[in-house]
Design a protein around this motif. Structure first.
Motif, PDB file in Angstrom:
ATOM      1  N   THR A 104       0.922  -1.249  -0.178  1.00 33.64           N
ATOM      2  CA  THR A 104       0.403  -0.065  -0.296  1.00 33.64           C
ATOM      3  C   THR A 104       0.926   1.069   0.125  1.00 33.64           C
ATOM      4  O   THR A 104       1.867   1.452   1.104  1.00 33.64           O
ATOM      5  CB  THR A 104      -1.118  -0.271   0.974  1.00 33.64           C
ATOM      6  N   ARG A 160     -10.649   7.331  -2.199  1.00 39.94           N
ATOM      7  CA  ARG A 160      -9.494   7.458  -1.123  1.00 39.94           C
ATOM      8  C   ARG A 160      -8.543   8.366  -1.175  1.00 39.94           C
ATOM      9  O   ARG A 160      -8.389   8.026  -0.360  1.00 39.94           O
ATOM     10  CB  ARG A 160      -9.533   5.734  -0.963  1.00 39.94           C
ATOM     11  N   PRO A 192      -2.908   5.632   1.159  1.00 36.31           N
ATOM     12  CA  PRO A 192      -4.557   5.797   0.608  1.00 36.31           C
ATOM     13  C   PRO A 192      -5.161   5.049   0.030  1.00 36.31           C
ATOM     14  O   PRO A 192      -4.927   6.692  -0.511  1.00 36.31           O
ATOM     15  CB  PRO A 192      -4.811   6.472   2.001  1.00 36.31           C
TER      16      PRO A 192
END
Length: 517
Positions: free
Chosen positions: A46, A173, A49
């Motif tokens: 990741t 997001r 975000p």
């Protein structure tokens, strides 16, 4: 006497065993399914975000690629018809060789024939390229033109390994921006990772097609439509696939785009056929008046005898010289000077260069202090106008891969192959290559993916059909093929993440797609 034909019917993805028929092996070859992922080899990161990157290898344990020797078809084509294949195989047998004849079928293109594409003639199976080259030399000494090839690049049998990177950017997001960029100058080439490092990007991939040789124009300039920070910096090569990143990437879509630019001086108008390219040279063709074709034609440079080209402030290089007329405009579009071609684009201004009839038009209508207005229009195939604001960008390539959730590879229409001439675009479209792909899923998430290729036994790459099926397997309902081959690159946090295929390392490219914090 026609060679006896023997075939094995099998499900896609199952490697066909050897079928011996007299002195010639005749294989009926069909497209395989996508290889299965090796769960143990995948990593997930990741980056921010709403920005996730997965990397892994698709493996097929049953695939057993090898080196082989392929005899060149008629007219430099990789394939021929059945009569040519049988005749060639007979002559090879007469010379003491044991050839095999393979039937190759069309991939799942939306605009090409189906069934048999052609036939190829091959000899042997070798463990190394050196062994295959040695066999090729013997075939060549017997009077045949042949090449050593890795069968793992064949569309008709499974690849053993394909190294992929997949990034998913969720606009719901992610609070940053996604934009196409040519960095500081549209006349420069720079590696994807160096631009990413400079801009502190979270993620980046290479973009569209660009000029790589001085013979075709100015290196680095785009060979298709490109827009950055809301400014059109190159024109479309016919109607070809494009990724539109509106509102900083928060509203992205994929569509085939065309572009028109019109110059107006008083009541007289003239069509501009290029932005930031050498007058008379149209890489990838696709412009009205271009010869030998007005249709898109991948990696072909067409000619224009009557050509009007605009240069923008982002063309930070010496302007092309040669016959014709040049008009320098200020920021308001008023004529500053008229004369010979050359020099540089003034800060905040622009330049028009014309050759042939376009030069005559400029000479007749460009008057000191008077305005030449330029109207730029970008449209999709539905006729809708694509309006560009400062946070909008466009990157384009070819062809479309997925449309409305279905495979929709319009390779012939977008000029990456020619169904009537298999010597054009066969390897580009039908052979496994490194690829960069972009897509959108049903939730509007942007998918950027790469597959490494041209690395026998390490990563073969995708054909266009495999690229389309892969993107659809990721959930893409719209997808297109970006530039590939040695240009294919993905950078994560400014560092190159994949293994590029050029022996010299990561290739310097034209534009890129950057995911910025």
């Amino acid at each position: 006497m026609r060679n006896e034909e023997s075939s094995v019917r099998r499900g896609p993805g199952v490697r066909m065993g050897a079928v011996l028929a007299a002195a010639v092996v005749l294989a009926v070859v069909h497209p395989p399914a996508q290889a299965a992922p090796d769960a143990g080899s995948w990593t997930t990161e990741t980056v921010a975000p709403g920005v996730q990157v997965r990397a892994g290898v698709l493996r097929d344990a049953d695939a057993k690629p090898s080196w082989t020797v392929t005899v060149q078809g008629p007219g430099s084509a990789p394939l021929g018809d059945r009569a040519w294949a049988d005749d060639t195989a007979g002559r090879l047998r007469g010379a003491g060789f044991e050839p095999r004849v393979e039937r190759v079928v069309w991939a799942a293109y939306a605009d090409t024939p189906h069934g048999t594409m052609g036939w190829r003639v091959r000899l042997g199976s070798y463990g190394t390229s050196g062994e295959a080259q040695g066999a090729r030399e013997k075939v060549a000494a017997a009077g045949f033109t042949a090449v050593a090839e890795w069968t793992g690049y064949d569309a008709q049998q499974p690849a053993d390994r394909e190294s992929v990177h997949v990034a998913v950017i969720d606009p719901a997001r992610f609070t940053g921006t996604v934009a196409a960029t040519h960095d500081t100058s549209v006349a420069d080439r720079e590696t994807t990772s160096s631009v990413a490092e400079k801009r502190h990007s979270l993620l980046a991939v290479n973009g569209g097609f660009f000029i790589t040789s001085d013979a075709d124009g100015v290196q680095g300039t785009m060979a298709g439509i490109g827009a950055y920070d809301g400014e059109l910096e190159s024109m479309a090569a016919g109607s070809r696939a494009a990724l539109i990143l509106a509102d900083g990437g928060r509203h992205a879509r994929i569509a085939d785009l065309t572009s028109t630019v019109t110059a107006r001086a008083g009541s007289s108008t003239y069509a501009v056929q290029g932005i930031n390219r050498v007058p008379g040279k149209v890489r990838n063709c696709g412009r009205p008046g271009a010869t030998p074709t007005e249709s898109p034609r991948q990696d072909v440079t067409c000619a224009e005898t009557d050509d009007l080209v605009k240069f923008t402030p982002r063309f930070r290089a010496e302007l092309p010289t040669g016959p014709g007329t040049q008009v320098v405009l200020d920021a308001d579009g008023r004529v500053v000077s008229t004369g010979a071609r050359g020099g540089t684009v003034p800060a905040g201004g622009s330049v028009l260069q014309g050759i042939g009839a376009a030069s005559d038009w400029l000479t007749a209508h460009a008057r000191q202090g008077e305005r030449i207005a330029l109207k730029e229009v970008v449209r999709d195939t539905a006729g809708r106008r694509v309006r560009l604001d400062s946070d909008d960008s466009i990157v384009s390539a070819a062809p479309t891969l997925v449309k409305d959730g279905r495979l929709a590879i319009d390779a012939a229409a977008e000029g990456t192959l020619d169904p009537k001439n298999l010597s054009f675009g066969y390897a580009w479209s039908n052979v496994r290559q490194p690829r960069t792909m972009a897509g959108l899923d049903a939730k509007g998430r942007l998918i950027l993916a790469t597959v490494d290729g041209r690395q026998p036994g390490v990563s073969e790459g995708f054909t266009l059909e495999e690229a389309a099926r892969f993107m659809r397997s990721l959930g893409a309902v719209q997808a297109l093929n970006l530039d590939g081959g040695g240009s294919t690159a993905m950078a994560v946090n400014g560092r190159l993440a994949n293994v590029t295929s050029d022996a010299t390392g990561e290739r310097a490219v034209g534009d890129t797609v950057q995911v910025l914090p």
